[in-house]
Scaffold this motif. Structure first.
Motif, PDB file in Angstrom:
ATOM      1  N   SER A  91       0.818  -1.214   0.000  1.00 14.86           N
ATOM      2  CA  SER A  91       0.000   0.000   0.000  1.00 14.86           C
ATOM      3  C   SER A  91       0.851   1.262   0.000  1.00 14.86           C
ATOM      4  O   SER A  91       0.431   2.305  -0.515  1.00 14.86           O
ATOM      5  CB  SER A  91      -0.930   0.008   1.216  1.00 14.86           C
ATOM      6  N   GLU A  92       2.065   1.186   0.553  1.00 20.91           N
ATOM      7  CA  GLU A  92       2.970   2.339   0.538  1.00 20.91           C
ATOM      8  C   GLU A  92       3.583   2.539  -0.848  1.00 20.91           C
ATOM      9  O   GLU A  92       3.960   3.656  -1.216  1.00 20.91           O
ATOM     10  CB  GLU A  92       4.097   2.147   1.566  1.00 20.91           C
ATOM     11  N   ALA A  93       3.675   1.450  -1.599  1.00 19.05           N
ATOM     12  CA  ALA A  93       4.311   1.506  -2.912  1.00 19.05           C
ATOM     13  C   ALA A  93       3.369   1.952  -4.020  1.00 19.05           C
ATOM     14  O   ALA A  93       3.808   2.499  -5.037  1.00 19.05           O
ATOM     15  CB  ALA A  93       4.903   0.142  -3.261  1.00 19.05           C
ATOM     16  N   GLU A  94       2.084   1.722  -3.828  1.00 16.16           N
ATOM     17  CA  GLU A  94       1.129   2.011  -4.899  1.00 16.16           C
ATOM     18  C   GLU A  94       1.123   3.462  -5.356  1.00 16.16           C
ATOM     19  O   GLU A  94       1.041   3.728  -6.563  1.00 16.16           O
ATOM     20  CB  GLU A  94      -0.268   1.557  -4.466  1.00 16.16           C
ATOM     21  N   PRO A  95       1.241   4.456  -4.456  1.00 14.77           N
ATOM     22  CA  PRO A  95       1.269   5.839  -4.931  1.00 14.77           C
ATOM     23  C   PRO A  95       2.435   6.138  -5.869  1.00 14.77           C
ATOM     24  O   PRO A  95       2.378   7.103  -6.650  1.00 14.77           O
ATOM     25  CB  PRO A  95       1.386   6.658  -3.635  1.00 14.77           C
ATOM     26  N   TYR A  96       3.470   5.301  -5.818  1.00 15.10           N
ATOM     27  CA  TYR A  96       4.639   5.501  -6.684  1.00 15.10           C
ATOM     28  C   TYR A  96       4.625   4.580  -7.901  1.00 15.10           C
ATOM     29  O   TYR A  96       5.607   4.523  -8.654  1.00 15.10           O
ATOM     30  CB  TYR A  96       5.921   5.272  -5.874  1.00 15.10           C
ATOM     31  N   GLY A  97       3.526   3.856  -8.091  1.00 10.02           N
ATOM     32  CA  GLY A  97       3.422   2.977  -9.245  1.00 10.02           C
ATOM     33  C   GLY A  97       4.322   1.765  -9.170  1.00 10.02           C
ATOM     34  O   GLY A  97       4.714   1.202 -10.199  1.00 10.02           O
ATOM     35  N   LEU A  98       4.647   1.329  -7.964  1.00  8.44           N
ATOM     36  CA  LEU A  98       5.551   0.201  -7.774  1.00  8.44           C
ATOM     37  C   LEU A  98       4.776  -1.034  -7.344  1.00  8.44           C
ATOM     38  O   LEU A  98       3.814  -0.940  -6.578  1.00  8.44           O
ATOM     39  CB  LEU A  98       6.597   0.531  -6.697  1.00  8.44           C
ATOM     40  N   ASP A  99       5.222  -2.194  -7.813  1.00  7.06           N
ATOM     41  CA  ASP A  99       4.667  -3.472  -7.367  1.00  7.06           C
ATOM     42  C   ASP A  99       5.776  -4.239  -6.654  1.00  7.06           C
ATOM     43  O   ASP A  99       6.718  -4.730  -7.294  1.00  7.06           O
ATOM     44  CB  ASP A  99       4.140  -4.277  -8.555  1.00  7.06           C
ATOM     45  N   ARG A 304      12.069   3.182  -1.234  1.00 10.98           N
ATOM     46  CA  ARG A 304      12.829   4.222  -0.531  1.00 10.98           C
ATOM     47  C   ARG A 304      13.421   5.239  -1.500  1.00 10.98           C
ATOM     48  O   ARG A 304      13.472   6.436  -1.207  1.00 10.98           O
ATOM     49  CB  ARG A 304      13.919   3.569   0.323  1.00 10.98           C
ATOM     50  N   LYS A 305      13.870   4.782  -2.656  1.00  6.18           N
ATOM     51  CA  LYS A 305      14.385   5.720  -3.658  1.00  6.18           C
ATOM     52  C   LYS A 305      13.288   6.654  -4.151  1.00  6.18           C
ATOM     53  O   LYS A 305      13.499   7.860  -4.317  1.00  6.18           O
ATOM     54  CB  LYS A 305      14.995   4.943  -4.825  1.00  6.18           C
ATOM     55  N   ALA A 306      12.099   6.099  -4.373  1.00  6.90           N
ATOM     56  CA  ALA A 306      10.980   6.928  -4.810  1.00  6.90           C
ATOM     57  C   ALA A 306      10.581   7.927  -3.734  1.00  6.90           C
ATOM     58  O   ALA A 306      10.284   9.097  -4.025  1.00  6.90           O
ATOM     59  CB  ALA A 306       9.797   6.037  -5.175  1.00  6.90           C
ATOM     60  N   ALA A 307      10.588   7.483  -2.481  1.00  9.91           N
ATOM     61  CA  ALA A 307      10.231   8.376  -1.381  1.00  9.91           C
ATOM     62  C   ALA A 307      11.239   9.509  -1.232  1.00  9.91           C
ATOM     63  O   ALA A 307      10.867  10.662  -0.970  1.00  9.91           O
ATOM     64  CB  ALA A 307      10.128   7.579  -0.080  1.00  9.91           C
ATOM     65  N   ALA A 308      12.509   9.203  -1.416  1.00  9.09           N
ATOM     66  CA  ALA A 308      13.535  10.244  -1.323  1.00  9.09           C
ATOM     67  C   ALA A 308      13.338  11.284  -2.410  1.00  9.09           C
ATOM     68  O   ALA A 308      13.432  12.499  -2.167  1.00  9.09           O
ATOM     69  CB  ALA A 308      14.923   9.620  -1.420  1.00  9.09           C
ATOM     70  N   ALA A 309      13.049  10.824  -3.628  1.00  6.44           N
ATOM     71  CA  ALA A 309      12.856  11.756  -4.738  1.00  6.44           C
ATOM     72  C   ALA A 309      11.636  12.638  -4.519  1.00  6.44           C
ATOM     73  O   ALA A 309      11.607  13.800  -4.966  1.00  6.44           O
ATOM     74  CB  ALA A 309      12.713  10.983  -6.045  1.00  6.44           C
ATOM     75  N   ALA A 310      10.632  12.108  -3.807  1.00  8.56           N
ATOM     76  CA  ALA A 310       9.397  12.856  -3.570  1.00  8.56           C
ATOM     77  C   ALA A 310       9.403  13.602  -2.236  1.00  8.56           C
ATOM     78  O   ALA A 310       8.396  14.216  -1.866  1.00  8.56           O
ATOM     79  CB  ALA A 310       8.212  11.897  -3.607  1.00  8.56           C
ATOM     80  N   ASN A 311      10.523  13.553  -1.524  1.00 10.27           N
ATOM     81  CA  ASN A 311      10.637  14.191  -0.206  1.00 10.27           C
ATOM     82  C   ASN A 311       9.581  13.652   0.762  1.00 10.27           C
ATOM     83  O   ASN A 311       9.011  14.383   1.569  1.00 10.27           O
ATOM     84  CB  ASN A 311      10.537  15.712  -0.317  1.00 10.27           C
ATOM     85  N   ASP A 312       9.320  12.359   0.669  1.00  9.43           N
ATOM     86  CA  ASP A 312       8.326  11.698   1.511  1.00  9.43           C
ATOM     87  C   ASP A 312       9.023  11.125   2.738  1.00  9.43           C
ATOM     88  O   ASP A 312       9.513   9.998   2.722  1.00  9.43           O
ATOM     89  CB  ASP A 312       7.626  10.604   0.709  1.00  9.43           C
ATOM     90  N   GLN A 313       9.030  11.895   3.803  1.00 12.81           N
ATOM     91  CA  GLN A 313       9.758  11.490   5.000  1.00 12.81           C
ATOM     92  C   GLN A 313       9.062  10.381   5.775  1.00 12.81           C
ATOM     93  O   GLN A 313       9.682   9.749   6.641  1.00 12.81           O
ATOM     94  CB  GLN A 313       9.968  12.695   5.917  1.00 12.81           C
TER      95      GLN A 313
END
Length: 343
Positions: A91-99, A304-313
């Motif tokens: 569920s955390e990955a879905e906003p970034y289009g990741l499976d 984690r890479k996607a979160a870093a790029a999106a500034n998602d702490q």
């Protein structure tokens, strides 16, 4: 300094810790050396070619330095636990289009042999190991090549093993340290023993020189570890906001957020105990995260890479030790010089 570090020409007893994943940079390593100490390149998560490039960059500066390597100490993940965890965090990955549920566990050794071959062919002043103790033959070969070999230990028992394997220097790390614990038994969370007490326990079993590490963030912290018997102190978290740090913007900002006043030890990001700032991900998934390294690391890495790029702490690993409030935005040399001011 009364230790093998003296032969490197160090004039200060504060060292910059290796920080894998991008926070540690050649510029930070160079700055530590120019402040009279020593910095460590982190070999972890790099290809041998990328590591060779960073070694060349620091060597061109004409300063002493070290390289830290993850020694193999695999914790194979249970396949069903892995799949269950992948489903839990999807569920955390879905906003970034990741499976995260489609792949199989990746169990690798971080290019272990190739990195050792590189360090034997192109020797560096210091080689340190964490996560595992290499075979004595590996340590002997590195010493024969001219490298001082250091081993991260988190207990007296581990210190004995390191000495038996041939290490010449111990990096004694307590549980207050940010990022991964160097424990040799990652299936158990490291006990919360004060650093000065841990130094005393290690001294009971070995006369090897010790570098103290874990939660050190003030001049008093540093001076206390040297009074306890260490020959030097190693700091990491306190350097994350420096000019030379490669930490992400999200990580830097989180360190200054007054709401993030607590660190926790969690397996949620990598399957191995690591200390970071508490966030939504640690709150939701620490209890259910399986023990399994490097498989869980590889599972969460794209997220984690996607979160870093999106500034998602809230989804990012915000590695930090207990002294994180002392991390400041200034040149690294100023931080290190200040930390050594009471020695």
């Amino acid at each position: 300094m009364g230790s093998p570090l003296s032969d490197l020409g160090l004039t200060a007893s504060v060292l910059a810790a290796p920080m894998a994943g991008g926070a540690g940079t050649p510029a930070l390593v160079t700055a530590a050396a120019r402040a009279g100490g020593l910095g460590f390149l982190a070999a972890g998560y790099k290809t041998p070619e990328a590591l060779a490039g960073q070694i060349a960059a620091v060597r061109a500066e004409g300063v002493p330095f070290g390289v830290n390597v993850f020694a193999p100490n695999p914790v194979p993940v249970d396949a069903e636990a892995y799949r269950r965890y992948a489903r839990a965090i999807q569920s955390e990955a879905e906003p970034y289009g990741l499976d995260l549920t489609a792949g199989e566990p990746v169990e690798d050794d971080d290019h272990w042999k190739d990195k050792i071959d590189l360090l034997l062919a192109d020797p560096v002043p210091v080689v340190s190991f964490t996560f595992g103790v290499p075979e004595p033959a590996v340590i002997a070969a590195l010493r024969a090549a001219g490298s001082l070999v250091a081993q991260t230990v988190t207990s007296a028992e581990e210190a004995r093993l390191a000495e038996e394997a041939g290490a010449g220097l111990l990096i004694v790390q307590c549980s207050a340290a940010g990022a991964h614990s160097g424990t040799l038994t990652p299936e158990r969370l490291p006990p919360e023993i004060p650093l000065t007490e841990l130094i005393a326990r290690v001294r009971q079993v070995t006369d090897l020189p010790m570098v103290a590490a874990g939660g050190l963030a003030t001049p008093d912290d540093v001076a206390g570890t040297l009074r306890a018997g260490a020959v030097a102190a190693m700091v990491g978290t306190v350097l994350l906001r420096t000019d030379e740090s490669g930490a992400t913007a999200a990580h830097r900002e989180a360190l200054t957020d007054p709401a993030r006043d607590r660190t926790v030890v969690t397996r949620a990001f990598t399957g191995r105990p690591a200390r970071g700032l508490r966030n939504r991900f640690t709150d939701r998934y620490s209890d259910g995260a399986p023990s399994g390294y490097p498989a869980v690391h590889h599972l969460t890495s794209p997220l984690r890479k996607a979160a870093a790029a999106a500034n998602d702490q809230e989804v990012l690993h915000l590695w930090a030790g207990t002294g994180h409030r002392h991390a400041t935005a200034e040149p690294a040399a100023q931080v290190l010089t200040r930390l050594a001011s009471k020695l």
